[in-house]
Design an enzyme around this catalytic site. Structure first.
Site, PDB file in Angstrom:
ATOM      1  N   HIS A  94       0.857  -1.193   0.000  1.00 43.32           N
ATOM      2  CA  HIS A  94       0.000   0.000   0.000  1.00 43.32           C
ATOM      3  C   HIS A  94       0.890   1.239   0.000  1.00 43.32           C
ATOM      4  CE1 HIS A  94       0.756  -0.737   4.278  1.00 43.32           C
ATOM      5  NE2 HIS A  94       0.305   0.477   4.589  1.00 43.32           N
ATOM      6  N   HIS A 101       1.371   3.896   2.032  1.00 38.97           N
ATOM      7  CA  HIS A 101       1.915   4.608   3.190  1.00 38.97           C
ATOM      8  C   HIS A 101       3.441   4.687   3.140  1.00 38.97           C
ATOM      9  CE1 HIS A 101      -1.865   4.168   5.953  1.00 38.97           C
ATOM     10  NE2 HIS A 101      -1.939   5.202   5.126  1.00 38.97           N
ATOM     11  N   ASP A 152       5.798   4.328   5.217  1.00 41.03           N
ATOM     12  CA  ASP A 152       6.611   3.276   5.833  1.00 41.03           C
ATOM     13  C   ASP A 152       6.477   1.936   5.108  1.00 41.03           C
ATOM     14  OD1 ASP A 152       3.964   3.012   6.793  1.00 41.03           O
ATOM     15  OD2 ASP A 152       4.621   2.054   8.646  1.00 41.03           O
ATOM     16  N   HIS A 153       5.908   1.963   3.894  1.00 39.09           N
ATOM     17  CA  HIS A 153       5.857   0.771   3.032  1.00 39.09           C
ATOM     18  C   HIS A 153       6.348   1.098   1.622  1.00 39.09           C
ATOM     19  CE1 HIS A 153       3.747  -1.825   5.941  1.00 39.09           C
ATOM     20  NE2 HIS A 153       3.393  -0.646   6.419  1.00 39.09           N
ATOM     21  N   ASP A 178      -0.455  -3.948   5.998  1.00 37.60           N
ATOM     22  CA  ASP A 178      -1.099  -3.504   7.239  1.00 37.60           C
ATOM     23  C   ASP A 178      -2.578  -3.889   7.282  1.00 37.60           C
ATOM     24  OD1 ASP A 178       1.335  -2.461   7.834  1.00 37.60           O
ATOM     25  OD2 ASP A 178       0.694  -0.375   7.972  1.00 37.60           O
ATOM     26  N   HIS A 220       4.351  -5.451   9.870  1.00 40.09           N
ATOM     27  CA  HIS A 220       4.937  -5.000  11.133  1.00 40.09           C
ATOM     28  C   HIS A 220       4.980  -6.137  12.142  1.00 40.09           C
ATOM     29  CE1 HIS A 220       4.559  -0.537  10.442  1.00 40.09           C
ATOM     30  NE2 HIS A 220       3.580  -0.938   9.640  1.00 40.09           N
TER      31      HIS A 220
END
Length: 253
Positions: free
Chosen positions: A61, A63, A65-66, A136, A175
């Site tokens: 996705h 975001h 942090d991805h 996530d 995560h």
């Protein structure tokens, strides 16, 4: 199929990037390489030695942090990026159910909008070996926040789309959140599977790939919306209402 987890931002985000390699062709993909300073040294060593043929970057996705490492990754490895429509520099967004190959590994894209509207989980199949990379959407013992979606969408993502996968499919989330997830889960459901997950999480720093879709159906309260104990904890009975109440409880826990 060989899967190597690359922890990123340990102690803060506790993210994972994943390097997946086809044992036969050595073709490989890197999933969610969001922090290039931690990912590139791992890749460089294997690419330079000829151990892998890196073919694609894959994002679950958009975001940061991805998918936030894409621009930096492309400077070293100018490869096509497969990912959700809103991911930085994405080359191709596969349709729901669309398949592609990494060497002899078959990969199926599963659209799971909720955490983000462009969330995609990826099922990798190599003979009897099955793994799903859930970003996530699904965590071990938990699920992502509904940032861009609804309880109805997360119910569909978890309990229809992902729950339909073979029970033996190993789960690789974005995560390492298991300790926090099971701390919440045990308050809702004190079943043997949840207690077993709690013991494992307390004894092990990493849990990715250690549990399956079948396990999640037993110990993940977000996949047990019909369980009378879970319904009692939320005060709701319809699956979507139970999902909404659980997420609200988790957000406030």
């Amino acid at each position: 199929m060989h899967i190597q987890s690359i922890p990123m931002w340990e102690g803060s985000g506790n993210n994972y990037a994943y390097l997946v390699v086809d044992d036969n062709s050595k073709d490989a993909v890197i999933i969610d390489p969001a922090n290039p300073s931690e990912v590139l040294p791992v890749l460089k060593k294997q690419v330079d030695s000829g151990a892998i043929n890196l073919k694609n970057i894959i994002n679950t996705h958009h975001h940061h942090d991805h998918a936030g490492g894409n621009v930096e990754m492309l400077k070293t490895y100018p490869l096509p990026i497969i990912g959700g429509k809103d991911c930085t520099k994405v080359t191709k967004t596969p349709a729901h159910g669309e398949t592609f190959n990494v060497g002899s590994i078959k990969v199926k894209a599963l659209h799971t909008p909720c955490h983000t509207q462009d969330s995609i989980c990826y099922l990798f199949e190599d003979g009897e070996d099955k793994a799903v990379f859930t970003g996530d959407t699904l965590f071990i013992g938990g699920c992502g926040r509904f940032f861009e979606g609804t309880a109805e969408e997360m119910h569909k993502a978890l309990n229809k789309t992902l729950a339909a996968l073979p029970d033996e499919t190993k789960v690789y989330p974005g995560h390492e959140y298991t300790k926090g997830n099971v701390k919440f889960g045990i308050q809702v459901l004190q079943s043997e599977p949840v207690k077993k997950l709690e013991a494992f999480a307390n004894a092990n720093k990493q849990t990715q790939g250690k549990f399956t879709i079948g396990d999640e159906k037993l110990h993940n309260v977000f996949m047990r919306l019909d369980d009378p104990t879970v319904q009692k904890a939320t005060g709701k009975t319809s699956p979507v209402d139970v999902m909404a109440a659980l997420r609200e409880m988790k957000n406030n826990s």
